[in-house]
Scaffold this active site. Structure first.
Site, PDB file in Angstrom:
ATOM      1  N   SER B  54      26.847  45.780  78.672  1.00 28.11           N
ATOM      2  CA  SER B  54      26.857  45.309  80.052  1.00 28.11           C
ATOM      3  C   SER B  54      25.497  44.852  80.529  1.00 28.11           C
ATOM      4  CB  SER B  54      27.384  46.393  80.986  1.00 28.11           C
ATOM      5  OG  SER B  54      26.489  47.482  81.010  1.00 28.11           O
ATOM      6  N   HIS B  93      22.273  50.786  84.542  1.00 31.73           N
ATOM      7  CA  HIS B  93      22.518  49.552  85.281  1.00 31.73           C
ATOM      8  C   HIS B  93      21.381  49.294  86.240  1.00 31.73           C
ATOM      9  CE1 HIS B  93      27.161  49.143  84.707  1.00 31.73           C
ATOM     10  NE2 HIS B  93      26.474  48.714  83.684  1.00 31.73           N
ATOM     11  N   ASP B 230      29.207  48.316  90.799  1.00 29.56           N
ATOM     12  CA  ASP B 230      29.668  49.456  90.015  1.00 29.56           C
ATOM     13  C   ASP B 230      30.570  50.397  90.768  1.00 29.56           C
ATOM     14  OD1 ASP B 230      26.692  50.008  88.008  1.00 29.56           O
ATOM     15  OD2 ASP B 230      28.355  48.604  87.838  1.00 29.56           O
TER      16      ASP B 230
END
Lengths: 167, 287
Positions: B54, B93, B230
């Site tokens: 990702s 992330h 997210d």
């Protein structure tokens, strides 16, 4: 002392140490590059300033972003991640940062650009504080190296503001 | 004769003990180094391996990230590693939204993945997002429109950006093949997407209209390769991340080295082979 096992072990240890050392030096060399990026952002239009049905303010705007980040690229750079964030203060929050748009710049050729776009991510406040709000638009960038330490910096452009009434 | 046997045996026992102790020393000194790293970096897990794609092209699967957790406030753009309650694998992330409270200094953070230019990412993430969609349908959405067909938002709408769920790009959830793909180039000007897709989009859209938590500090984050934020990954009903969820910020990076860990995790037989070989090496190095 001269068996295959010992030699393989010594070779492996040495190569791992040498590789680690080279990676550290590559990262260290990034310190010596001169970096002078520049950027300019204009708000072309505030498309909407509204109150969402369940409470918070939301803004939609169109930006004209031009930047020259070519000087950030060194031989140890894998990519540069740049994004524009709106930053403002409210009565309840000392700092709000909302990312409006971002881009991954894979190489030096793409690092000088100009783009007109609406905000990629929703600009939503926690509350109803956006009417007449003054905010900064900051262009942040993160330099992701091929190996080593990551660098981040920004250019702050103050002086933008939102309309006084919902529209 | 008996004395010789005894003396030989005692030498062997001593050597065995010596080797056992040196093995123990190796193990405990690496443990000491690991714990010292935890103290110095302030993070429970100072070195992590990237497992998903990702964050491509920045972080590939198999890269190692060095984490550091200082008292500095969390700011937008930082790459953070965080734990979600109920999930045991931490997620790496990027922060896209920060709301910091004046009085307490606590922070609300939202995170995100990145751009879905790779078709394989759209297909591969489908499984997870189907699970997440189930979670989503049970509790996060409140709104007047039912989840179903025939909503008036199926009609093309130009210019109504407030209806556009920019964060919730269904392309990334594997529905792109049905809608007609809109492969985004690297720098594309985002005119509002006019076509609303089939009904599968509705549940995703509802998530955006869900209840906004007004709790203290929140972080919103993104992986560089997912188009939506997210919130789908957070615990049910959770809209923001707080400082205690975050294990550390990524400050350094080494490519490819993490593959050793990935291989050992996915094929544990290799782990046993390695440990067996090491043990043999220790035992056989008696000379």
């Amino acid at each position: 002392m001269h068996s295959f096992g010992y030699r393989a072990n010594a070779l492996l240890t040495f190569s791992v140490t040498a590789l680690a050392f080279i990676c550290a030096i590559a990262s260290f060399s990034d310190k010596f590059s001169n970096q002078n990026p520049s950027a300019e952002i204009q708000i072309l239009n505030i498309n909407r300033l509204k109150k969402q049905s369940y409470g918070n303010d939301e803004v939609s705007l169109t930006l004209d972003i031009s930047a020259d980040l070519q000087s950030l690229f060194t031989w140890n750079t894998k990519q540069v991640f740049a994004f524009v964030a709106a930053e403002y203060e409210t009565s309840k929050n000392s700092l709000n940062q909302v990312s409006l748009w971002d881009v991954i710049i894979p190489d030096k050729e793409h690092a000088k650009f100009r783009i007109q776009t609406s905000n990629k991510y929703r600009f939503i406040d926690q509350g109803h504080n956006l009417r007449g709000r003054e905010f900064n638009l900051t262009l942040h960038w993160h330099v992701m190296p091929k190996t080593g330490k990551m660098l981040a910096d920004k250019i702050v452009m103050p002086g933008y503001s939102l309309p006084d009434a919902y529209k | 004769m008996g004395e010789t046997v005894d003396s030989v045996k005692s030498i062997q026992i001593r050597q065995l003990l010596t080797q056992a102790i040196s093995l123990g020393m190796i193990v405990t000194s690496s443990l000491i180094i690991w714990k010292a790293l935890i103290c110095v970096t302030g993070s429970e897990s100072p070195v992590v391996v990237v497992l998903s794609e990702s964050m491509e092209p920045g972080f590939q699967r198999g890269d190692i990230l060095f984490l550091h957790m200082s008292k500095d406030p969390i700011r937008a753009g930082e790459i953070v590693v965080f734990n979600i309650d109920g999930r045991d694998i931490p997620i790496v992330h990027r922060v896209i939204k920060v709301h910091e409270r004046k009085n307490t200094g606590e922070v609300d953070v939202l995170t995100k993945g990145a751009h879905p230019t790779k078709k394989s990412l759209r297909d591969e993430t489908l499984e997870d997002y189907e699970d997440l969609q189930l979670i989503f349908e049970q509790g996060l959405a409140t709104g007047k429109n039912a989840i179903g067909l025939g909503d008036d938002t199926d009609a093309p709408t130009f210019g109504a950006k407030d209806d556009e769920p920019f964060e919730l790009d269904p392309r990334s959830f594997g529905y792109a093949e049905k809608e007609g793909s809109q492969a985004s180039g690297f720098l594309n000007s985002t005119l509002p997407r006019s076509r609303k897709g089939p009904s599968e989009k509705q549940p995703l859209k509802k998530r955006a209209k869900g209840v906004e938590g007004g709790e203290s500090s929140n972080s919103n984050m993104d992986g560089d390769n997912n188009p939506g934020d997210d919130r789908l990954l957070y615990a049910k009903g959770q809209l923001w991340l707080h400082r205690h969820h975050i294990m550390g910020r990524a400050v350094g990076f080494l490519p490819y080295v993490g593959w050793v860990t990935i291989i050992m995790t996915e094929k544990p037989i290799i782990k046993y082979i390695l440990i067996g070989a090491l043990g043999l090496l220790v035992i056989s190095s008696r000379d």
